[in-house]
Structure formats: structure tokens, C-alpha cells
Write an enzyme that holds these catalytic residues in place. Structure first.
Site, PDB file in Angstrom:
ATOM      1  N   SER A 106       0.835  -1.198   0.000  1.00  0.00           N
ATOM      2  CA  SER A 106       0.000   0.000   0.000  1.00  0.00           C
ATOM      3  C   SER A 106       0.872   1.252   0.000  1.00  0.00           C
ATOM      4  CB  SER A 106      -0.967  -0.041   1.195  1.00  0.00           C
ATOM      5  OG  SER A 106      -1.929   0.989   1.110  1.00  0.00           O
ATOM      6  N   GLU A 210      -1.504  -3.260  -7.961  1.00  0.00           N
ATOM      7  CA  GLU A 210      -2.764  -3.492  -7.250  1.00  0.00           C
ATOM      8  C   GLU A 210      -3.299  -2.153  -6.776  1.00  0.00           C
ATOM      9  OE1 GLU A 210      -3.348  -3.006  -3.743  1.00  0.00           O
ATOM     10  OE2 GLU A 210      -1.346  -2.192  -3.430  1.00  0.00           O
ATOM     11  N   HIS A 285      -4.926  -5.495  -1.341  1.00  0.00           N
ATOM     12  CA  HIS A 285      -5.619  -5.297  -0.073  1.00  0.00           C
ATOM     13  C   HIS A 285      -6.623  -6.440   0.083  1.00  0.00           C
ATOM     14  CE1 HIS A 285      -3.851  -1.378  -0.805  1.00  0.00           C
ATOM     15  NE2 HIS A 285      -4.176  -0.990   0.413  1.00  0.00           N
TER      16      HIS A 285
END
Length: 318
Positions: A106, A210, A285
Site C-alpha cells: 500500500s 494493485e 488489499h
């Protein structure tokens, strides 16, 4: 490596119970000696302390002279504020010299890519789980997440197989192997580094991407930004992970993440760049979660089996 250092370089903890559980699981069930940086639970607005506090957390963790697994408690937002303030050549040298392993995803994407750009060795950069999201549940980590994580930490190896959908390659007739450095992470964060001093150039790479809470058209727009900036054309493959199944909008009319991937790969083909785009990599995630070494050489193998097309990503750094 059995010392695990928890630190919070980005967003503040929302639920400290998750960190308590993560520390207990990793200590009691998996034998890590868990140390918490004193700043790990601070909060100012949405951040884990002010900029000086979060910088100190990073710098002090990296300066520990015992080889340690440095795990971010969570992502969120905050590292973008720190990028101009951090001495990345010095931090990369500390990671290498102290033989630490920095683990997270992230918002940690920008930290890892800036460190890779400054000379951090791939063996020090594990793009993988974080404390609260992946180890904070009452039952502990998902078994497959844990398997991938422990293999990477203990053996410096990655071995992930998944059912794949692929644009730009015909896997029906042959097995195809693609080799190159594996790199990437969060799509939004990678796009935010375009035009800055912190984005590494990784020609011939296997780019893994992602994101979360983004509709398919915004994902396509960011992929096109990478395409138009020349990043995608330099790669040998683009691997799309978990985007948390973006829900169709009122105007989509059948348009989806798959549509975006197919269009972007077609645009690469228009540039006469034979760069396949793969879907369904088990990372993001999400749970279960794979992991990989940022910038480490890898082999991506694609082929067709009776049950359908599969891909396998392997890295061995030892």
C-alpha cells in the site's frame, strides 16, 4: 532473522487491538521477538505522528544494528509528505549494511521504490503483508498468506501459482517463461512517483500492480498514464493483482477491470510492444496475500493445464 520491529510511517492506527493481536500472534505462534517503535501508536489527525515523528520512526528502525524484519503496522497515507525529507541513499545503505528486511504494501510502495532507486538490495525489500491487516485478526494470518510470508523471510524465496487470464499471449499451445526483475506495488502510489526523483527505472521488468477502492475507469486511466509515460512499454509483463472487485458504475454497461486490461494491452500492441497483461495475481488489499522481493530477479511461467491457464512466479535470492 527473529527480531521483528513494528513501526508506523504512514497512517495512524484506527484500532490498536489489531496491533496487539498481531504482536501476540507473531511472537507466541511464530517465534519472533517483537519490538514496537515508541512512535508506532501516535496520532495527529490521520497520521501516525507529525512528519518529524514518522521520520524518526523510520530512521531509528533502519539504524538498529541487529538484522531485523521491519514491518509497517499499516499503510494509509503519509509517506508522500516524507519523500523530500528522507535521505534515501543513507537509508538504503543502512538497510544493506544491517541486513534488515522492510516489509509492507500500500503506502509503503513509495518508500520501497525510493529505496530501490537509491541502491537498496532486493533482499532488503519484501512487498508483502502488514501487521494490522494481515496478522490482526483473532485467528491470526490466513494460512496461505503465512506460508508465502515465512518462505520469503526464512528462505528468501517466492513461489506463487494462480489461475490466470492473459491478454497478449497465447498460452494454449506452449509454456512461456518470462524473466526479469519483479517490481511495483500500489498503482496510485506508483503513478504519484512519475516525474519525481524517487521512481526507479526498471527496464525488462515484471511489473506487479494493485489498488483498492478505485473504479475500473480510474484504474484504466492510471494504467494509461504509465503507458503514456513510457513505463509499460519497457516491461516484459504487467501483472495485475487484486483490485477488490471494483463495482460497476451506472454508466459502465459491461465495462470492467477486464475491459481496462484488454484495452491497455491493445494499446501496447499498437506501439508494437509485445507486453502481456495478466490478471488475478493474489496480491493487494486482500486475503490470502502473496509477496515478492522488490526489484529481485524472477521467473514468470505461463501455461495451459486441463483446468485452465495458470501462471507461476518464482524468485530465489539465496
Amino acid at each position: 532473522m527473529n527480531q521483528l520491529v513494528m513501526f508506523s510511517p504512514s497512517g495512524a492506527l484506527v484500532d490498536e487491538t489489531l496491533l496487539d493481536r498481531a504482536c501476540n500472534h507473531l511472537s507466541n505462534q511464530h517465534g519472533f521477538n517483537v519490538i514496537e517503535m515508541p512512535e508506532a501508536r501516535q496520532r495527529i489527525q490521520r497520521f501516525a505522528g507529525d512528519e518529524a515523528t514518522r521520520m524518526a520512526s523510520i530512521e531509528n528502525a533502519f539504524a538498529m544494528n541487529t538484522p531485523s524484519l521491519l514491518m509497517a503496522t499499516r499503510g494509509g497515507y503519509g509517506l508522500s509528505r516524507l519523500l523530500p525529507l528522507l535521505n534515501f541513499p543513507e537509508l538504503a545503505a543502512l538497510l544493506n549494511a544491517n541486513e534488515h528486511l522492510l516489509c509492507g504494501h500500500s503506502d509503503i510502495t513509495s518508500l520501497q521504490l525510493a529505496l530501490l532507486n537509491a541502491g537498496a538490495q532486493p533482499a532488503t525489500l519484501l512487498h508483502g503483508p502488514m501487521a494490522c491487516f494481515d496478522f490482526g485478526a483473532e485467528q491470526g494470518a490466513d494460512p496461505l498468506t503465512l506460508e508465502h510470508f515465512l518462505r520469503a523471510v526464512e528462505k528468501q524465496a517466492v513461489n506463487i501459482e494462480w489461475p490466470v487470464e492473459c491478454f497478449g499471449l497465447d498460452t494454449q499451445k506452449q509454456t512461456i517463461a518470462i524473466e526479469g526483475p519483479v517490481w511495483g506495488g500500489n498503482l496510485t502510489l506508483l503513478c504519484s512517483l512519475l516525474g519525481t526523483p524517487w521512481l526507479p527505472s526498471v527496464p525488462g521488468g515484471i511489473l506487479v500492480l494493485e489498488d483498492v477502492n478505485e473504479p475500473a475507469y480510474k484504474i484504466e486511466r492510471m494504467l494509461l498514464q504509465l503507458l503514456q509515460a513510457g513505463v509499460l512499454a519497457q516491461q516484459k509483463a504487467v501483472v495485475l493483482g487484486n483490485f477488490c472487485e471494483p463495482k460497476p458504475g451506472a454508466h459502465d454497461n459491461g465495462y470492467s477491470l477486464r475491459s481496462a486490461a484488454e484495452f491497455v494491452q491493445g494499446q501496447l500492441g499498437c506501439q508494437q510492444k509485445h507486453v502481456p497483461v495478466l490478471l488475478n495475481f493474489p496480491f493487494g488489499h486482500c486475503t490470502p496475500k502473496a509477496c515478492w522481493f522488490q526489484g529481485g530477479q524472477g521467473t514468470l511461467t505461463l501455461g495451459c493445464e486441463p483446468a485452465g491457464s495458470h501462471a507461476r512466479l518464482v524468485q530465489t535470492l539465496r
